[in-house]
Design an enzyme around this catalytic site. Structure first.
Site, PDB file in Angstrom:
ATOM      1  CD  GLU A 126      -3.138   0.685   0.305  1.00 36.89           C
ATOM      2  OE1 GLU A 126      -2.583   1.433  -0.520  1.00 36.89           O
ATOM      3  OE2 GLU A 126      -4.344   0.729   0.538  1.00 36.89           O
ATOM      4  CB  ILE A 155      -1.020   6.575   1.811  1.00 39.68           C
ATOM      5  CG1 ILE A 155      -1.131   7.508   3.019  1.00 39.68           C
ATOM      6  CG2 ILE A 155      -2.296   6.612   0.985  1.00 39.68           C
ATOM      7  CD1 ILE A 155      -1.129   8.993   2.655  1.00 39.68           C
ATOM      8  CG  ASP A 188      -5.885   9.494   5.600  1.00 39.49           C
ATOM      9  OD1 ASP A 188      -5.846   9.797   6.805  1.00 39.49           O
ATOM     10  OD2 ASP A 188      -6.263  10.287   4.727  1.00 39.49           O
ATOM     11  CG  ASP A 195      -4.912  10.573  -6.887  1.00 41.46           C
ATOM     12  OD1 ASP A 195      -4.875   9.872  -5.852  1.00 41.46           O
ATOM     13  OD2 ASP A 195      -5.974  10.910  -7.427  1.00 41.46           O
ATOM     14  N   GLY A 247      -7.273   4.151   7.720  1.00 41.14           N
ATOM     15  CA  GLY A 247      -7.115   2.724   8.000  1.00 41.14           C
ATOM     16  C   GLY A 247      -8.271   1.886   7.474  1.00 41.14           C
TER      17      GLY A 247
HETATM   18  C1  PRP Z   1      -5.821   5.727  -1.170  1.00 35.23           C
HETATM   19  C2  PRP Z   1      -4.621   4.859  -0.882  1.00 35.23           C
HETATM   20  C3  PRP Z   1      -5.158   3.791   0.005  1.00 35.23           C
HETATM   21  C4  PRP Z   1      -6.302   4.466   0.736  1.00 35.23           C
HETATM   22  C5  PRP Z   1      -5.887   4.797   2.124  1.00 35.23           C
HETATM   23  O1  PRP Z   1      -6.508   5.209  -2.251  1.00 35.23           O
HETATM   24  O2  PRP Z   1      -4.035   4.363  -2.064  1.00 35.23           O
HETATM   25  O3  PRP Z   1      -5.620   2.673  -0.736  1.00 35.23           O
HETATM   26  O4  PRP Z   1      -6.595   5.674   0.021  1.00 35.23           O
HETATM   27  O5  PRP Z   1      -6.864   5.526   2.816  1.00 35.23           O
HETATM   28  P1  PRP Z   1      -7.607   4.999   4.110  1.00 35.23           P
HETATM   29  O6  PRP Z   1      -6.576   4.490   5.074  1.00 35.23           O
HETATM   30  O7  PRP Z   1      -8.277   6.253   4.637  1.00 35.23           O
HETATM   31  O8  PRP Z   1      -8.594   3.954   3.713  1.00 35.23           O
HETATM   32  P2  PRP Z   1      -7.587   6.038  -3.090  1.00 35.23           P
HETATM   33  O9  PRP Z   1      -8.980   5.655  -2.629  1.00 35.23           O
HETATM   34  O10 PRP Z   1      -7.255   7.507  -3.018  1.00 35.23           O
HETATM   35  O11 PRP Z   1      -7.423   5.466  -4.542  1.00 35.23           O
HETATM   36  P3  PRP Z   1      -6.145   5.504  -5.523  1.00 35.23           P
HETATM   37  O12 PRP Z   1      -5.071   4.667  -4.859  1.00 35.23           O
HETATM   38  O13 PRP Z   1      -6.671   4.887  -6.773  1.00 35.23           O
HETATM   39  O14 PRP Z   1      -5.724   6.936  -5.694  1.00 35.23           O
END
Ligand code: PRP
Length: 181
Positions: free
Chosen positions: A100, A102, A104, A159, A106
């Protein structure tokens, strides 16, 4: 080179990312050595760059697979996650490592862990490039790249409205870039 006008500052430089990837790949390779081929599960889209750079550094047998997930509604309110793309291969009795970009709130990794554990892998761990500091998350992160402040970050796969994914570093976005001024 001048910083993009929407960026406040660079939070993690290209060199810091690449050096940390060397360390993470060495640690992961040591931990899984002798356990057969492991499955790297990249979570699209954000993890595509991290996956490519990490996988190329591993010195153990591995193969890659991907999932795409999307949160319903506001990430701060809803914990529901929708699967847009599932794994191609069965992970039963496999050593699985979630990749993963990030963590954020969770929500994503919590949901993913629950879903993948239900498929009875031999083991399930996660490698996460960045985690927002000070956030209480349920699912433990097994290998972590960097703790970062709770700001909007872009670059190295991350992004803002599909922009800025391809920078080789992680930058903090200026609030005025996303506050709809
Ligand atoms: C982002 C990131 C993780 C998720 C984390 O994905 O890549 O998968 O958010 O956030 P959380 O801990 O609050 O659940 P995103 O939904 O932005 O999609 P992307 O990776 O396609 O940009």
């Amino acid at each position: 080179m001048a910083l993009h006008s929407e960026f406040e500052r660079i939070l993690v430089t290209e060199e810091e990312i690449q050096n940390r990837l060397d360390e993470l790949a060495a640690e992961i390779s040591d931990d899984y050595r002798g356990k057969g081929s492991i499955v790297l599960v990249g979570i699209l889209k954000g993890s595509y760059m991290f996956m490519a750079d990490l996988a190329r550094r591993l010195t153990i047998p591995h193969y890659i697979d991907f999932m795409a997930l999307s949160s319903y509604g506001s990430k701060t309110v809803s914990g529901a996650v929708r699967v847009l793309l599932d794994l191609r291969a069965d992970i039963y009795d496999k050593h699985v490592l979630i990749v993963e970009d990030i963590v954020d709130t969770g929500n994503t990794i919590d949901y993913l862990s629950m879903m993948l554990n239900a498929r009875n892998p031999a083991s399930l761990k996660s490698v996460v490039l960045t985690r927002k500091v000070g956030k209480a998350i349920n699912t433990p992160v097994d290998y972590l790249g960097f703790e970062i402040p709770d700001v909007w970050v872009v670059g190295y796969g991350l992004d803002f409205a599909e922009r800025h994914r391809t920078w080789p570093y992680i930058a903090e976005l200026k609030p005025e870039a996303y506050s709809g001024k």
